[in-house]
Design a protein around this motif. Structure first.
Motif, PDB file in Angstrom:
ATOM      1  N   VAL A  95      -7.290 -41.338 -79.314  1.00 15.92           N
ATOM      2  CA  VAL A  95      -8.410 -40.680 -79.987  1.00 15.92           C
ATOM      3  C   VAL A  95      -9.111 -39.740 -79.010  1.00 15.92           C
ATOM      4  O   VAL A  95      -9.562 -40.160 -77.937  1.00 15.92           O
ATOM      5  CB  VAL A  95      -9.416 -41.721 -80.513  1.00 15.92           C
ATOM      6  N   LEU A  96      -9.204 -38.487 -79.381  1.00 17.77           N
ATOM      7  CA  LEU A  96      -9.873 -37.492 -78.547  1.00 17.77           C
ATOM      8  C   LEU A  96     -11.223 -37.161 -79.173  1.00 17.77           C
ATOM      9  O   LEU A  96     -11.294 -36.633 -80.290  1.00 17.77           O
ATOM     10  CB  LEU A  96      -9.020 -36.226 -78.422  1.00 17.77           C
ATOM     11  N   LEU A  97     -12.278 -37.479 -78.471  1.00 16.62           N
ATOM     12  CA  LEU A  97     -13.632 -37.200 -78.959  1.00 16.62           C
ATOM     13  C   LEU A  97     -14.074 -35.835 -78.439  1.00 16.62           C
ATOM     14  O   LEU A  97     -13.960 -35.551 -77.250  1.00 16.62           O
ATOM     15  CB  LEU A  97     -14.596 -38.289 -78.468  1.00 16.62           C
ATOM     16  N   ASP A  98     -14.564 -34.983 -79.331  1.00  9.53           N
ATOM     17  CA  ASP A  98     -15.011 -33.652 -78.917  1.00  9.53           C
ATOM     18  C   ASP A  98     -16.313 -33.303 -79.625  1.00  9.53           C
ATOM     19  O   ASP A  98     -16.965 -34.171 -80.226  1.00  9.53           O
ATOM     20  CB  ASP A  98     -13.933 -32.598 -79.170  1.00  9.53           C
ATOM     21  N   GLU A  99     -16.698 -32.016 -79.568  1.00  8.50           N
ATOM     22  CA  GLU A  99     -17.992 -31.592 -80.117  1.00  8.50           C
ATOM     23  C   GLU A  99     -18.086 -31.787 -81.632  1.00  8.50           C
ATOM     24  O   GLU A  99     -19.175 -31.775 -82.200  1.00  8.50           O
ATOM     25  CB  GLU A  99     -18.262 -30.113 -79.770  1.00  8.50           C
ATOM     26  N   ARG A 100     -16.955 -31.981 -82.294  1.00  5.14           N
ATOM     27  CA  ARG A 100     -16.994 -32.201 -83.743  1.00  5.14           C
ATOM     28  C   ARG A 100     -17.512 -33.592 -84.094  1.00  5.14           C
ATOM     29  O   ARG A 100     -17.940 -33.841 -85.214  1.00  5.14           O
ATOM     30  CB  ARG A 100     -15.599 -32.007 -84.339  1.00  5.14           C
ATOM     31  N   HIS A 101     -17.433 -34.516 -83.143  1.00  2.32           N
ATOM     32  CA  HIS A 101     -17.883 -35.884 -83.404  1.00  2.32           C
ATOM     33  C   HIS A 101     -19.380 -36.010 -83.127  1.00  2.32           C
ATOM     34  O   HIS A 101     -19.883 -35.533 -82.109  1.00  2.32           O
ATOM     35  CB  HIS A 101     -17.107 -36.873 -82.526  1.00  2.32           C
ATOM     36  N   SER A 102     -20.085 -36.646 -84.040  1.00  4.98           N
ATOM     37  CA  SER A 102     -21.521 -36.841 -83.904  1.00  4.98           C
ATOM     38  C   SER A 102     -21.840 -37.725 -82.692  1.00  4.98           C
ATOM     39  O   SER A 102     -21.212 -38.774 -82.488  1.00  4.98           O
ATOM     40  CB  SER A 102     -22.080 -37.495 -85.174  1.00  4.98           C
ATOM     41  N   VAL A 103     -22.816 -37.287 -81.917  1.00  9.96           N
ATOM     42  CA  VAL A 103     -23.263 -38.069 -80.767  1.00  9.96           C
ATOM     43  C   VAL A 103     -23.712 -39.461 -81.216  1.00  9.96           C
ATOM     44  O   VAL A 103     -23.416 -40.464 -80.557  1.00  9.96           O
ATOM     45  CB  VAL A 103     -24.413 -37.326 -80.044  1.00  9.96           C
ATOM     46  N   HIS A 104     -24.404 -39.527 -82.349  1.00  3.47           N
ATOM     47  CA  HIS A 104     -24.940 -40.812 -82.818  1.00  3.47           C
ATOM     48  C   HIS A 104     -23.821 -41.743 -83.298  1.00  3.47           C
ATOM     49  O   HIS A 104     -23.913 -42.967 -83.142  1.00  3.47           O
ATOM     50  CB  HIS A 104     -25.967 -40.574 -83.928  1.00  3.47           C
ATOM     51  N   ASP A 105     -22.747 -41.179 -83.866  1.00  4.45           N
ATOM     52  CA  ASP A 105     -21.607 -42.003 -84.266  1.00  4.45           C
ATOM     53  C   ASP A 105     -20.930 -42.615 -83.040  1.00  4.45           C
ATOM     54  O   ASP A 105     -20.588 -43.809 -83.030  1.00  4.45           O
ATOM     55  CB  ASP A 105     -20.582 -41.165 -85.042  1.00  4.45           C
ATOM     56  N   VAL A 106     -20.716 -41.815 -82.015  1.00  2.00           N
ATOM     57  CA  VAL A 106     -20.058 -42.297 -80.798  1.00  2.00           C
ATOM     58  C   VAL A 106     -20.952 -43.330 -80.095  1.00  2.00           C
ATOM     59  O   VAL A 106     -20.464 -44.342 -79.585  1.00  2.00           O
ATOM     60  CB  VAL A 106     -19.730 -41.123 -79.855  1.00  2.00           C
ATOM     61  N   ALA A 107     -22.251 -43.087 -80.089  1.00  2.00           N
ATOM     62  CA  ALA A 107     -23.181 -44.043 -79.476  1.00  2.00           C
ATOM     63  C   ALA A 107     -23.128 -45.382 -80.207  1.00  2.00           C
ATOM     64  O   ALA A 107     -23.114 -46.452 -79.576  1.00  2.00           O
ATOM     65  CB  ALA A 107     -24.598 -43.482 -79.493  1.00  2.00           C
ATOM     66  N   ALA A 108     -23.078 -45.338 -81.532  1.00  2.00           N
ATOM     67  CA  ALA A 108     -23.000 -46.582 -82.313  1.00  2.00           C
ATOM     68  C   ALA A 108     -21.686 -47.305 -82.070  1.00  2.00           C
ATOM     69  O   ALA A 108     -21.647 -48.541 -81.984  1.00  2.00           O
ATOM     70  CB  ALA A 108     -23.159 -46.258 -83.805  1.00  2.00           C
ATOM     71  N   LEU A 109     -20.599 -46.549 -81.937  1.00  2.00           N
ATOM     72  CA  LEU A 109     -19.290 -47.144 -81.670  1.00  2.00           C
ATOM     73  C   LEU A 109     -19.287 -47.883 -80.338  1.00  2.00           C
ATOM     74  O   LEU A 109     -18.766 -49.008 -80.232  1.00  2.00           O
ATOM     75  CB  LEU A 109     -18.212 -46.057 -81.670  1.00  2.00           C
TER      76      LEU A 109
END
Length: 269
Positions: A95-109
């Motif tokens: 899984v490649l996380l980039d600017e399209r992914h919400s900061v808040h989603d990644v923080a919750a993950l």
């Protein structure tokens, strides 16, 4: 993973367990900004750097895109998107996380992963010992925390250090600042104390999630958890560094009991 030709498996089965606690490093090797080719900083685990991909990817994404996000870790996220990311990591996808992914989603993950680990980042058998340091002060508190950190399994130690480095960087951007052009850069408002409040219950757990009384901490335990994690965030650079004196003591012991280990470590160095 990532073994050299001089594999540790070539050592005898009774090789000293001190190998797992030895860090042949210098303070500059813990500086994440330092880069020497593709080499990674050494860890308390002298075999390989053991950090789950999901933790490293989430931390890296948030360091890149989320340091100026006000209230990071306290703003709601999309449960559906978080669940999808979680399933992709669970399936072993790259899984490649980039600017399209919400900061808040990644923080919750990231919070969910730490909360749901079968054994928390700081193992439950050390829960009481870590909490007891909350009543200590000054050098005695930090010395005791360091000795307890040396007891963590290598993968837990490596992952905790990666997380604390990240949280320290978030706390460094808590206050508003000014860029070279004189424009105000908003702070994220997440001080070390605020971060400890959010992450403390996920890292220091007395009971397994879902067990009776899980989450029913008394006020004293909750306050102690926050204080202990705040100290870990504020002092992680020094707490994860084995002193030269301790290195020499361990090397002397190994030289007497396991010379093969010394030879392996010197080749690796």
């Amino acid at each position: 993973g990532a073994m050299s030709v001089d594999s540790i498996t070539d050592l005898s089965d009774n090789a000293s367990e001190l190998l797992e606690a030895l860090q042949l490093s210098h303070p500059h090797e813990l500086d994440p900004r330092r880069s020497r080719g593709k080499k990674k900083a050494l860890s308390l685990n002298p075999i390989s750097w053991q950090v789950p991909r999901i933790v490293d990817r989430c931390c890296t994404h948030l360091e890149t895109h989320g340091l100026q996000t006000v209230g990071i870790f306290r703003v709601g996220s999309s449960k559906k998107r978080v669940q999808q990311l979680r399933e992709e990591f669970d399936q072993g996808l790259d899984v490649l996380l980039d600017e399209r992914h919400s900061v808040h989603d990644v923080a919750a993950l990231l919070k969910e992963f730490l909360r749901d680990m079968p054994d928390p980042l700081i193992p439950r058998e050390l829960y009481g010992a870590f909490l007891s340091t909350a009543t200590m002060e000054g050098p005695a508190q930090l010395d005791t925390l360091q000795l307890l950190l040396f007891l963590l399994p290598p993968s837990h130690s490596d992952t905790l250090l990666r997380l604390l480095r990240f949280l320290g960087e978030v706390a460094r951007h808590a206050e508003s600042s000014w860029d070279p052009q004189g424009r105000q850069v908003p702070g994220n408002k997440m001080t070390a104390s605020n971060l400890a409040t959010v992450f403390g219950p996920n890292i220091l757990q007395k009971e397994k999630p879902g067990e009776k009384d899980a989450g029913a901490l008394n006020f004293e335990d909750s306050a102690a958890i926050i204080l202990v994690l705040q100290r870990l965030i504020e002092h992680h650079h020094s707490l994860f560094m084995v002193s030269p004196d301790m290195q020499c003591d361990v090397l002397r012991r190994l030289f007497q009991t396991d010379p093969d280990v010394i030879e392996y470590l010197l080749r690796r160095k």
